[in-house]
Design an enzyme around this catalytic site. Structure first.
Site, PDB file in Angstrom:
ATOM      1  N   VAL A 138       0.844  -1.193   0.000  1.00 20.02           N
ATOM      2  CA  VAL A 138       0.000   0.000   0.000  1.00 20.02           C
ATOM      3  C   VAL A 138       0.879   1.243   0.000  1.00 20.02           C
ATOM      4  CG1 VAL A 138      -1.833   1.249   1.197  1.00 20.02           C
ATOM      5  CG2 VAL A 138      -1.782  -1.259   1.265  1.00 20.02           C
ATOM      6  N   GLY A 173       8.691  -8.364  13.173  1.00 19.94           N
ATOM      7  CA  GLY A 173       8.261  -7.806  11.896  1.00 19.94           C
ATOM      8  C   GLY A 173       8.028  -6.312  11.991  1.00 19.94           C
ATOM      9  N   ASP A 229       5.938  -4.435  10.542  1.00 22.29           N
ATOM     10  CA  ASP A 229       4.518  -4.094  10.622  1.00 22.29           C
ATOM     11  C   ASP A 229       4.009  -4.179  12.052  1.00 22.29           C
ATOM     12  OD1 ASP A 229       5.032  -6.873  10.432  1.00 22.29           O
ATOM     13  OD2 ASP A 229       2.966  -7.278   9.807  1.00 22.29           O
ATOM     14  N   ASP A 288      -4.134  -8.164  14.233  1.00 19.60           N
ATOM     15  CA  ASP A 288      -4.048  -7.779  12.823  1.00 19.60           C
ATOM     16  C   ASP A 288      -4.360  -8.994  11.947  1.00 19.60           C
ATOM     17  OD1 ASP A 288      -3.474  -6.790  10.325  1.00 19.60           O
ATOM     18  OD2 ASP A 288      -1.540  -5.930  10.869  1.00 19.60           O
TER      19      ASP A 288
END
Length: 257
Positions: free
Chosen positions: A13, A107, A109, A129
């Site tokens: 994204v 990670g 994220d 998530d």
């Protein structure tokens, strides 16, 4: 203007931000072979389609796929003349502590979600998530990342059923009308949907019990809204959580230069 890039295992994204004001976002499949030039042509075409004539001066990247980072760095340097911040690299500072055995293995994220969660909701959080994997990240009272849980993602589980059992079809995840299915598709959907409801509830309850405190549960990710409506599993749903975290990290690094 800031270009924030969130590269996941399935999708990447790109979002434009003018300070804290969201401008636009685009999504593409994650492909490690994609070159810097291809990224630029793709992004420039979409910006022109939306009649966006803006100057990108800064880039921040979070990537769970290490192989794409090099080309994204080249993309930022070649076309925007900027050295991007890459979450997880030594020169990208975080406004929260990471208190786990191997911080470099976490990670990016998950770190970004921790930053975003603490900025939006404060401490004592469980961040759930729903991505390629379903992750649970624990945010301490002071905002520190203190660990979590990784489970197979919802779609990954459905795909595994389809791949491993020849008689089972590929199905999309949805909330079934009843627990007991009366056909193969309904049975698979019920097993995965209610199985994940149980997984989320049990893991969150065990985390709360282990930490001996009440904690708020925040959901994010593409399938989060589907589960958000079910039996009050979550205290809040936050769309674009990772993008918010990237803007917070970018601002923090600018302020500490």
């Amino acid at each position: 203007m800031l270009l924030a890039i969130d590269c996941g295992n399935t999708n990447t994204v790109f979002s434009l931000w003018d300070g804290t004001r969201f401008v636009a976002t685009w999504r593409t499949s994650t492909e490690w072979q994609r070159t810097a030039d291809q990224y630029y042509v793709w992004l420039r075409t979409l910006m022109q389609f939306q009649k966006l004539e803006v100057e990108i001066t800064d880039v921040i990247i979070s990537s769970t796929v290490p192989r794409v980072v090099f080309n994204l760095r080249v993309f930022a340097d070649r076309y925007f003349n900027t050295r991007p911040l890459v979450v997880g690299k030594p020169d990208c500072l975080l406004p929260v502590d990471v208190r786990v055995d191997e911080g470099t293995q976490v990670g990016p994220d998950r770190l970004v979600n921790t930053v975003a969660g603490f900025d939006l909701f404060g401490g004592d959080l469980i961040m759930v998530d729903f991505g390629t994997a379903t992750t649970f990240d624990v945010v301490d009272t002071d905002g520190a990342y203190v660990g979590g849980v990784i489970a197979p993602g919802v779609n990954l589980s459905l795909e595994a059923l389809h791949q491993a059992a020849a008689a089972l079809p590929h199905v999309d995840i949805t909330k079934p009308q009843s627990v007991v299915g009366t056909n193969t598709v309904a049975c698979m959907q019920s097993g995965v949907f209610w199985g994940y409801v149980g997984l989320v509830r049990e893991i969150c309850e065990r985390i709360k019990a282990e930490r001996a405190r009440d904690m708020r549960v925040i959901s994010t990710g593409g399938l989060a809204p589907l589960f958000q409506q079910t039996e009050a599993l979550f205290d809040a749903y936050q769309e674009d959580l990772t993008m918010h975290g990237l803007t917070v990290i970018y601002k923090y690094n600018k302020e500490t230069e």
